[in-house]
Design an enzyme around this catalytic site. Structure first.
Site, short mmCIF file in Angstrom:
data_model
loop_
_atom_site.label_atom_id
_atom_site.label_comp_id
_atom_site.label_asym_id
_atom_site.label_seq_id
_atom_site.Cartn_x
_atom_site.Cartn_y
_atom_site.Cartn_z
N ASP A 1 -2.05 -17.87 4.85
CA ASP A 1 -2.99 -18.81 4.22
C ASP A 1 -3.58 -19.75 5.27
OD1 ASP A 1 -0.35 -19.60 4.43
OD2 ASP A 1 -0.31 -20.77 2.59
N ASP B 1 -5.71 -5.92 5.91
CA ASP B 1 -6.89 -5.45 5.19
C ASP B 1 -7.83 -6.62 4.91
OD1 ASP B 1 -8.56 -3.83 3.73
OD2 ASP B 1 -7.39 -4.01 1.87
N TYR C 1 0.82 -1.22 0.00
CA TYR C 1 0.00 0.00 0.00
C TYR C 1 0.85 1.27 0.00
CZ TYR C 1 -4.33 -2.46 1.02
OH TYR C 1 -5.44 -3.26 0.95
N LYS D 1 3.93 -14.18 5.67
CA LYS D 1 4.22 -15.25 4.70
C LYS D 1 5.75 -15.29 4.59
CE LYS D 1 2.63 -18.16 1.53
NZ LYS D 1 1.85 -19.37 1.81
#
Ligand code: NAD
Length: 362
Positions: free
Chosen positions: A224, A248, A124, A191
């Site tokens: 995930d 988000d 972002y 991740k």
């Protein structure tokens, strides 16, 4: 003592839900000196921007604001008015409580998760290179020289930036939040197995910060796996801290777990400033219909009361809202699966019902 607070009604449904929220906040007995400033589509013609400077000046002066949603008009030079506001004031932490209130139609019971999302970095940060531009070509050339031909010439590129500074302050914020609100566990999302130098840095810093808070349990989850765990057993999570993009996505997932946007409050907080606002947008198609749910903004007001140190009033307001939901009479369409037998309440009736509960309690 009166609290000086910047009040931004926003646009679209913002005016109705702001009025409803102002009324319930005043009914708690806490005294406010509202500085009302207008932003959004309604002021575009006059000022040529949906975010005039006086809005930022008022927030800088009062250091606290309650804000309705603001439409981002197409072609204003803003990717999002709301992102611009957060960036200008360096509101680096987004707090999104996702709590189940009995009576809300929802797939899950007993969920009470607070997402702490980093607000300024990650994908972002706005560092983007459009396909085919000289800048993109220059970057691809550099990447090819250093990394081999990993990037196709016809690529558009968005850069993921995660700093040690940004990670440390958001993870610290999450732990401080957990301590203040007697929460037991912080879960960091990442991740890091794939993005070793961005998410990996975030995780390393999170582990370091966790050591400073031995009274609070710490764990981490791959994003995930986290989405799967949230769907299977959301009750296991308490405070969740995440970089911008995962934060988000997870915020919306968690809002969905507890009944949707009508009951999803939020706050954007910086070192010495805070803006409280519902998660939802300006829902322009419902403007002026006295139809939408004001509870997300009321609950944002409840968070503001905590921030001001008015926790007793905050809990009273939250209980009043919870009772109105549990009774199931004065609730808006989004909380009523069956509107055929009994019509839903309007925005202002919900405010009246919450105020009645506050008065009854006194
Ligand atoms: P939205 O949240 O405004 O509306 C999506 C749908 O959610 C609505 O059509 C409605 O069905 C439902 N909804 C939203 N709020 C509700 C409420 N209080 N009660 C009941 N139902 C409600 O999202 P959008 O349509 O994608 O965005 C509209 C505008 O809002 C855009 O210009 C966007 O940029 C802006 N926006 C602003 C903010 C903000 O101010 N923080 C946040 C999100 C979107």
């Amino acid at each position: 003592m009166a609290y000086s607070v910047t009040l931004i009604p926003g646009d679209g449904i913002g005016h109705e839900i702001t009025e409803a929220t102002k009324r319930v906040l005043e009914a708690t007995g806490v005294v406010f000196n509202w500085e009302i400033v207008y932003a959004g589509a309604d002021v575009m013609d006059k000022y040529g921007t949906p975010l005039p400077n006086y809005v930022l000046e008022s927030i800088r002066k009062n250091r606290i604001a309650l804000k309705g949603p603001i439409t981002t008009p197409i072609g204003t030079g803003f990717r999002s008015v709301n992102v611009a506001l957060r960036k200008s004031l360096d509101l680096y932490a987004c707090i999104r409580p996702c709590k189940f209130y009995p009576g809300v139609p929802s797939l899950y019971k007993g969920v009470d998760i607070v997402i702490i999302r980093e607000n300024t970095e990650d994908l972002y940060a706005g560092i983007e290179f459009e396909k085919g531009t000289p800048e993109a070509a220059k970057l691809i050339k550099l990447l090819t020289e250093t990394k081999g031909d990993a990037v196709r010439l016809d690529s558009g590129i968005s850069i993921k930036v995660i700093s040690e500074t940004g990670s440390r302050r958001i993870v610290k914020f999450a732990f401080e939040y957990a301590r203040t609100y007697q929460r037991k566990k912080v879960t960091a999302i990442h991740k890091a197995n794939i993005m070793k130098f961005s998410d990996g840095l975030f995780l390393t810093v999170a582990r370091e910060v966790a050591e400073e808070y031995p009274d609070i349990e710490f764990e981490d989850r791959l994003v995930d796996n986290m989405t799967m765990q949230l769907v299977k057993r959301p009750q296991q999570f308490d405070v969740v801290v995440a970089p911008n993009l995962y934060g988000d996505i997870i915020s919306d997932l968690c809002a969905g777990l507890v009944g949707g946007l009508g009951v999803a409050p939020g706050a954007n907080v910086g070192e010495d400033m805070a803006v409280f606002e519902p998660t939802h947008g300006s829902a322009p198609k419902y403007t002026g219909q006295n139809k939408v749910n004001p509870m997300a903004m009321m609950l944002s007001g409840m968070m503001m009361l905590h921030h001001l140190g008015e926790s007793k009033a905050a809990y009273r307001l939250e209980n009043a809202i919870a009772e109105v939901i549990a009774e199931g009479k004065n609730i808006t369409y989004d909380l009523k699966p069956d509107t055929a037998s009994e019509p839903p309440a309007g925005t202002s009736q919900v405010a009246d019902a919450v105020i009645n509960k506050l008065v009854e309690e006194n």
